[in-house]
Design an enzyme around this catalytic site. Structure first.
Site, PDB file in Angstrom:
ATOM      1  N   GLU A 387     115.224 -11.028  66.679  1.00 37.75           N
ATOM      2  CA  GLU A 387     114.282 -11.970  66.121  1.00 37.75           C
ATOM      3  C   GLU A 387     114.500 -12.520  67.832  1.00 37.75           C
ATOM      4  OE1 GLU A 387     115.184 -14.209  62.785  1.00 37.75           O
ATOM      5  OE2 GLU A 387     114.142 -12.907  62.029  1.00 37.75           O
ATOM      6  N   GLU A 460     114.154  -6.836  57.634  1.00 44.93           N
ATOM      7  CA  GLU A 460     114.652  -7.858  56.929  1.00 44.93           C
ATOM      8  C   GLU A 460     113.668  -8.784  55.951  1.00 44.93           C
ATOM      9  OE1 GLU A 460     116.745 -11.269  58.783  1.00 44.93           O
ATOM     10  OE2 GLU A 460     117.418  -9.773  60.292  1.00 44.93           O
TER      11      GLU A 460
HETATM   12  C1  GAL Z   1     116.842 -13.345  59.888  1.00 46.21           C
HETATM   13  C2  GAL Z   1     117.783 -13.203  60.923  1.00 46.21           C
HETATM   14  C3  GAL Z   1     119.103 -13.143  60.087  1.00 46.21           C
HETATM   15  C4  GAL Z   1     119.534 -14.151  59.127  1.00 46.21           C
HETATM   16  C5  GAL Z   1     118.056 -14.336  58.125  1.00 46.21           C
HETATM   17  C6  GAL Z   1     118.357 -14.990  56.938  1.00 46.21           C
HETATM   18  O1  GAL Z   1     115.827 -14.780  60.799  1.00 46.21           O
HETATM   19  O2  GAL Z   1     117.691 -12.288  61.655  1.00 46.21           O
HETATM   20  O3  GAL Z   1     120.986 -13.308  61.281  1.00 46.21           O
HETATM   21  O4  GAL Z   1     119.473 -15.311  59.596  1.00 46.21           O
HETATM   22  O5  GAL Z   1     116.867 -14.808  59.016  1.00 46.21           O
HETATM   23  O6  GAL Z   1     117.841 -15.454  56.157  1.00 46.21           O
END
Ligand code: GAL
Length: 752
Positions: A387, A460
């Site tokens: 990210e 994600e």
């Molecule tokens: C993302 C990140 C993860 C975690 C997640 C929570 O932005 O890559 O490590 O923090 O959010 O939803």
């Protein structure tokens, strides 16, 4: 390598470091410990993350076996968090920045008495502070890195001409005659060229010889790469998700020996999806942090392997992302063995540091790939800082490094921004578009802004958009379930999305700046002990009922748990063709899946509403509440049933260990889940019963309970880990678990 001596036991640890500790053999004031070790055991939650951020010192007396002429001694560390400095008899022999990748230190002959076996003092100074000069630090990260020598250490003896590493690439896997290309990285530490005998042998998993190759080779002084090929390997069987065939490739250079496991498979991301062995596989995965309550990262092999088993066999996933760093070799080995794909990435989280920091990150790419390039399960290298913003120069370097080292795998790199520069082969995107409404995922053109389609995967979703505790109320759990289903459904629907990897598998401890304030991110579909929330069944139910029939109603089966009351709509996470629902003694009512509901999923849920069953038949407010019985049918046979009590009361304390036998010789552990069950063996979802765990006095010499021996159930269940000590002999760890008026005795054997 000629010989490996595992250095897991007989370490000494001091949580205060003073420079004078490096110069002495004395371990006065040190505690005896075994590896994997955490520098600080922590509470379950509500602790200060500064608690483990300090410099500590580890010592070990080591015996160097008698060395033959010019043999080489190296110490290998699989993972030390975060900055390690190594001293051998007080002399600094190495240092390493970064807690997730292995490193080696050579002990030069001048430090050894070569003529006889000798005892020496190894000192490892471990800086576990969040040093901003080392990835993943410098910004603020949403996970904890813990501290200590939390992975294995070994003492490795090599011949003066030795095999440093070998990369095995399978070729023509989809033909009748696959081949293997082998690059063997050899060091000749002598000052003259040498004539050696090279022997390469391929064995199947039963150790039957499949193919071999032998040749005399001339090795010039210094480093060289020996390239050889095993051609036309008729009859070798492919590595696949269902049948993950593995082979052993063994390389011998005179007495020097190198062995690795390999699998024959072809993996490729294309714009139209991910292909394994030429077949499109829709990726259904979760992100995994490698952390556990109390001991952080310091869990032994069995527990690492168990996570892979849970993801593959319990949740029926086909991929795991090792967010956000390279994970234990035991975890990866297990993924190879069971057919679970892996997307592995370098350490980092949103922040990119200065040029020096970036240099370390490129080293991490190299260290990760050199360690892991022979794992058939790994299908993609993540070479961006999770990210982070675009950074052309830096990401040109990480990609170039990966491509130079490994031409057989594509690169990815996880971003969360649209229109991000695609230097990698696969656009890997954290797409948090789903907020509970109708938009579940963006299509790739909206994200990439490219005119052409590219290989694309969602890495994600959900997570912080809808944190949910295992013991949250039923309505929240329902929405949690639906969000996971909706995003997966959207991924299945779009042929240009290779698949989706949810955030995340397990709840995890985190910094104060994230999570629920108690230092836990409740983003898992399982809790920190890997106990399932309802949303776990959103994944688990996507498997064929021939493999495992699944039926999980998303309800606590109570009249008044939801606002206004009742249990409709009732989501059934199931792979059955239809169900029947019976309320008390009334006639069972058959209910089928409705068309148009999440129908791109392999097994959409059955969602029962008042068009299926009028509320009057389910006990309206003010009527008598009754038992429920749901039965799942495949074709016309009933394959699974789920009874629920109208008046649940504690009826049994269930205490279940994953393993009842642990091994001597090294630290080992098993998980134990404690749950308070009702008359139908369902967990009492709001029980917060006090639990007391006791070890018999004689058991203490063999092991211990990690964490406190008193705790309360959360949402009817909780866990603990039984740890056996590395050094002790055979015995039994007898554990008595008391709570809610019940007492259960559990015996865990420690055997050779
Ligand atoms: C993302 C990140 C993860 C975690 C997640 C929570 O932005 O890559 O490590 O923090 O959010 O939803």
């Amino acid at each position: 390598m000629l010989k490996r001596v595992e250095l897991l036991n007989e370490w000494f640890f001091n949580d205060c470091f003073e420079p004078s500790m490096c110069d002495t053999m004395s371990v006065e004031g040190f505690l005896p410990v075994q590896l994997p070790h955490t520098n600080k055991e922590l509470p379950y939650h509500y602790f200060d993350e500064k608690d483990f951020q300090f410099i500590s010192c580890y010592k070990r007396l080591i015996e160097i076996p008698h060395l033959m002429d010019r043999q080489i001694v190296k110490l290998r560390f699989e993972g030390v968090m975060t900055f390690a400095t190594i001293y051998f008899d007080g002399i600094k022999v190495g240092e390493h920045k970064g807690g997730y990748t292995p490193f080696e230190c050579e002990i030069s002959p001048s430090l050894l008495n070569e003529s006889s076996a000798s005892r020496h003092c190894l000192t490892v100074v471990v800086d576990s502070t969040e040093r901003p000069d080392i990835p993943p630090f410098g910004g603020q990260i949403d996970y904890l890195t813990y501290g200590g020598i939390y992975r294995e250490v070994s003492l490795d003896i090599y011949a003066p001409i030795y095999i440093q590493n070998a990369q095995i690439k399978t070729r023509d896997v989809l033909t009748q005659r696959p081949s293997i290309d082998t690059d063997i990285f050899v060091e000749n530490t002598l000052h003259e060229a040498s004539l050696n005998n090279l022997k390469i042998r391929l064995f199947d998993k039963k150790r039957n010889l499949v193919a071999s190759f032998e040749q005399a080779v001339v090795l010039e002084p210094g480093s060289s790469v020996l390239k050889s090929t095993l051609e036309s390997l008729e009859g070798v069987e492919r590595w696949s998700l269902d049948v993950p065939n593995l082979y052993w490739l063994s390389i011998q250079l005179d007495d020097e020996f190198f062995e690795t496991r390999i699998g024959f498979r072809e993996a490729q991301f294309k714009p139209e999806g991910f292909y394994l062995n030429g077949e499109r596989i829709q990726i259904r995965g979760l992100n995994r942090h490698q952390s556990w309550p109390y001991v952080g990262y310091a869990m032994p092999k069995r527990i690492q392997e168990k996570d892979a088993d849970l993801l593959k066999f319990d949740l029926h996933l086909n991929l795991v992302r090792t967010s956000h760093y390279p994970q234990s070799i035991h975890f990866l080995n297990r993924c190879d063995e069971i057919g679970l794909l892996v997307f592995e990435e370098i350490p980092g989280w949103q922040h990119i540091g200065d040029v020096e920091w970036q240099h370390i990150a490129v080293n991490h790419v190299e260290e990760m790939i050199l360690r892991d390039w022979n794992h058939p399960s790994i299908i993609l290298w993540g070479v961006r800082i999770n990210e982070s913003a675009d950074h052309h120069v830096f990401y040109e370097k990480t990609n170039a490094c990966a491509r130079k080292l490994d031409t057989s795998r594509q690169t990815g790199g996880v971003r969360c921004i649209e229109n991000s520069e695609l230097i990698e082969d696969v656009y890997t995107m954290n797409d948090f578009a789903h907020e509970g409404g109708t938009i579940a995922l963006r299509d790739q053109q909206t994200v990439t802004k490219l005119t052409q389609k590219v290989p694309y995967m969602v890495t994600e979703y959900n997570g912080h958009m809808y944190p949910t505790k295992k013991y949250d109320n039923e309505e929240r759990q329902m929405e949690h379930v639906l969000r996971h289903l909706r995003v997966q459904n959207a991924a299945y629907e779009d042929p240009y999305i290779s698949g989706a990897i949810g955030w995340c598998a397990f709840d995890y401890n985190t910094h104060k700046d994230f999570g629920a304030g108690d230092r836990i991110c409740y983003h898992g579909i399982m809790d920190m002990f890997r106990i399932k929330k309802f949303a776990a069944y959103a994944y688990k139910s996507q498997v064929s009922p021939q493999i495992e029939p699944i039926l999980q109603p998303v309800t606590y089966w109570a009249r008044g748990e939801r606002s206004i009351g009742g249990i409709l709509p009732l989501i059934l996470l199931t792979n059955c063709d239809f169900v029947t629902v019976q309320f008390g003694d009334s006639e069972p009512i058959p209910v089928k899946r409705k068309a148009g509901t999440l129908e791109s999923l392999p097994y959409p849920p059955i969602i029962i509403d008042d068009t299926d069953i009028p509320p009057s038949k389910l006990g309206e407010w003010g009527m008598k509440w009754e038992d429920g019985l749901i039965k799942g049918y495949v074709k016309d046979a009933s394959v699974i049933e789920y009874p629920m009590s109208k008046a649940p009361v504690p009826s049994r304390l269930s205490v279940v260990a994953d393993d009842l036998k642990l091994r001597t010789g090294a630290k080992d552990a098993t998980r134990v889940i404690v749950s308070l069950l009702d008359q139908y063996d369902n967990v009492l979802p709001f029980a917060d019963t006090d639990i007391h765990v006791q070890l018999k006095d004689t058991s203490r010499q063999f092991g211990r309970i990690q964490g406190p021996d008193h705790f309360s159930l959360k949402g009817g269940s909780f866990g603990f880990y039984v740890e056996s000590y590395g050094l002790s002999g055979e015995g039994v760890i007898q554990i008595t678990v008391c709570g809610g008026g019940f007492e259960v005795v559990l015996e865990v054997q420690v055997v050779n």
